[in-house]
Design an enzyme around this catalytic site. Structure first.
Site, PDB file in Angstrom:
ATOM      1  N   GLU A  49      -3.440  44.952  20.940  1.00 42.42           N
ATOM      2  CA  GLU A  49      -3.749  43.556  21.259  1.00 42.42           C
ATOM      3  C   GLU A  49      -4.437  43.459  22.615  1.00 42.42           C
ATOM      4  O   GLU A  49      -5.400  42.704  22.774  1.00 42.42           O
ATOM      5  CB  GLU A  49      -2.457  42.719  21.228  1.00 42.42           C
ATOM      6  CG  GLU A  49      -2.694  41.230  21.249  1.00 42.42           C
ATOM      7  CD  GLU A  49      -3.458  40.699  20.023  1.00 42.42           C
ATOM      8  OE1 GLU A  49      -3.714  41.443  19.063  1.00 42.42           O
ATOM      9  OE2 GLU A  49      -3.848  39.530  20.059  1.00 42.42           O
ATOM     10  N   HIS A  53      -8.377  45.811  19.496  1.00 41.36           N
ATOM     11  CA  HIS A  53      -8.848  46.760  18.493  1.00 41.36           C
ATOM     12  C   HIS A  53      -7.604  47.234  17.763  1.00 41.36           C
ATOM     13  O   HIS A  53      -6.733  47.852  18.363  1.00 41.36           O
ATOM     14  CB  HIS A  53      -9.594  47.929  19.152  1.00 41.36           C
ATOM     15  CG  HIS A  53     -10.442  48.689  18.191  1.00 41.36           C
ATOM     16  ND1 HIS A  53     -11.581  48.171  17.626  1.00 41.36           N
ATOM     17  CD2 HIS A  53     -10.291  49.930  17.672  1.00 41.36           C
ATOM     18  CE1 HIS A  53     -12.112  49.076  16.809  1.00 41.36           C
ATOM     19  NE2 HIS A  53     -11.358  50.145  16.824  1.00 41.36           N
ATOM     20  N   HIS A  54      -7.486  46.870  16.493  1.00 37.19           N
ATOM     21  CA  HIS A  54      -6.199  46.913  15.812  1.00 37.19           C
ATOM     22  C   HIS A  54      -6.117  47.971  14.723  1.00 37.19           C
ATOM     23  O   HIS A  54      -6.967  47.978  13.828  1.00 37.19           O
ATOM     24  CB  HIS A  54      -5.914  45.530  15.223  1.00 37.19           C
ATOM     25  CG  HIS A  54      -5.994  44.436  16.222  1.00 37.19           C
ATOM     26  ND1 HIS A  54      -7.181  43.826  16.585  1.00 37.19           N
ATOM     27  CD2 HIS A  54      -5.035  43.875  16.986  1.00 37.19           C
ATOM     28  CE1 HIS A  54      -6.928  42.916  17.505  1.00 37.19           C
ATOM     29  NE2 HIS A  54      -5.646  42.913  17.786  1.00 37.19           N
ATOM     30  N   HIS A  71     -14.168  48.250  11.945  1.00 39.06           N
ATOM     31  CA  HIS A  71     -14.591  47.552  10.715  1.00 39.06           C
ATOM     32  C   HIS A  71     -16.020  47.034  10.867  1.00 39.06           C
ATOM     33  O   HIS A  71     -16.842  47.184   9.970  1.00 39.06           O
ATOM     34  CB  HIS A  71     -13.641  46.375  10.441  1.00 39.06           C
ATOM     35  CG  HIS A  71     -12.211  46.773  10.373  1.00 39.06           C
ATOM     36  ND1 HIS A  71     -11.713  47.592   9.380  1.00 39.06           N
ATOM     37  CD2 HIS A  71     -11.154  46.508  11.197  1.00 39.06           C
ATOM     38  CE1 HIS A  71     -10.425  47.789   9.588  1.00 39.06           C
ATOM     39  NE2 HIS A  71     -10.059  47.143  10.677  1.00 39.06           N
ATOM     40  N   GLU A  72     -16.293  46.447  12.035  1.00 37.18           N
ATOM     41  CA  GLU A  72     -17.608  45.803  12.199  1.00 37.18           C
ATOM     42  C   GLU A  72     -18.744  46.817  12.160  1.00 37.18           C
ATOM     43  O   GLU A  72     -19.829  46.534  11.678  1.00 37.18           O
ATOM     44  CB  GLU A  72     -17.635  45.019  13.523  1.00 37.18           C
ATOM     45  CG  GLU A  72     -16.649  43.859  13.520  1.00 37.18           C
ATOM     46  CD  GLU A  72     -16.665  43.133  14.857  1.00 37.18           C
ATOM     47  OE1 GLU A  72     -16.371  41.938  14.848  1.00 37.18           O
ATOM     48  OE2 GLU A  72     -16.983  43.766  15.883  1.00 37.18           O
ATOM     49  N   ASP A  80     -12.335  53.662  18.673  1.00 36.33           N
ATOM     50  CA  ASP A  80     -11.235  54.258  17.917  1.00 36.33           C
ATOM     51  C   ASP A  80     -10.685  55.483  18.635  1.00 36.33           C
ATOM     52  O   ASP A  80      -9.471  55.660  18.744  1.00 36.33           O
ATOM     53  CB  ASP A  80     -11.716  54.629  16.513  1.00 36.33           C
ATOM     54  CG  ASP A  80     -12.215  53.421  15.736  1.00 36.33           C
ATOM     55  OD1 ASP A  80     -13.405  53.420  15.347  1.00 36.33           O
ATOM     56  OD2 ASP A  80     -11.434  52.462  15.565  1.00 36.33           O
TER      57      ASP A  80
HETATM   58  C1  LIG Z   1     -13.992  39.766  14.826  1.00 42.88           C
HETATM   59  C2  LIG Z   1     -13.280  41.097  14.712  1.00 42.88           C
HETATM   60  O1  LIG Z   1     -12.222  41.009  13.811  1.00 42.88           O
HETATM   61  C3  LIG Z   1     -12.719  41.478  16.071  1.00 42.88           C
HETATM   62  O2  LIG Z   1     -13.786  41.687  16.927  1.00 42.88           O
HETATM   63  C4  LIG Z   1     -11.923  42.791  16.100  1.00 42.88           C
HETATM   64  C5  LIG Z   1     -10.471  42.635  15.780  1.00 42.88           C
HETATM   65  N1  LIG Z   1      -9.820  43.937  15.759  1.00 42.88           N
HETATM   66  C6  LIG Z   1     -10.480  44.995  15.243  1.00 42.88           C
HETATM   67  N2  LIG Z   1      -9.844  46.135  14.983  1.00 42.88           N
HETATM   68  C7  LIG Z   1     -10.456  47.160  14.407  1.00 42.88           C
HETATM   69  N3  LIG Z   1      -9.781  48.308  14.140  1.00 42.88           N
HETATM   70  N4  LIG Z   1     -11.753  47.102  14.076  1.00 42.88           N
HETATM   71  C8  LIG Z   1     -12.504  46.011  14.306  1.00 42.88           C
HETATM   72  O3  LIG Z   1     -13.714  45.979  13.986  1.00 42.88           O
HETATM   73  C9  LIG Z   1     -11.881  44.889  14.945  1.00 42.88           C
HETATM   74  N5  LIG Z   1     -12.559  43.776  15.253  1.00 42.88           N
END
Ligand SMILES: C[C@H](O)[C@H](O)[C@H]1CNC2=NC(N)=NC(=O)C2=N1
Length: 91
Positions: A49, A53-54, A71-72, A80
């Site tokens: 948090e 980056h989750h 993800h993006e 990562d």
């Molecule tokens: C809009 C997007 O969800 C946010 O920028 C963050 C949230 N947490 C996230 N976490 C991970 N693991 N990958 C992401 O791309 C990511 N994007």
């Protein structure tokens, strides 16, 4: 914006204990008790948090599996790899 890394770049930079599985990096941390794993998962969540980056976190008996991808960017980035090191600092 972090760039997606190639498989070879990821494989060469991965810290000990981590593995690449497709577009994710994964590590399974082992613990002496279930609740130690739960406590670690909470610490991982707090770091995630802070860094926004989750990871995916799977809590099992005496082990916690952590998976990361960007993800993006559609794959693995320096974000990562950095989070992996930060999570290792909590272990
Ligand atoms: C809009 C997007 O969800 C946010 O920028 C963050 C949230 N947490 C996230 N976490 C991970 N693991 N990958 C992401 O791309 C990511 N994007």
């Amino acid at each position: 914006m972090a760039q997606r890394l190639s498989d070879d770049e990821v494989d060469s930079k991965l810290s000990g204990g981590w593995e690449r599985e497709g577009d994710e990096i994964v590590r399974v941390y082992e613990f002496d008790s279930y609740l130690d794993g739960v406590e670690f998962a909470t610490e991982v969540g707090e770091v995630a948090e802070e860094e926004f980056h989750h990871p995916e976190i799977i809590i099992r008996y005496e082990e916690v599996e952590v998976r990361l991808t960007s993800h993006e960017e559609g794959g693995i980035t320096e974000k990562d790899l950095r989070l992996a090191d930060l999570f290792d600092d909590e272990f």
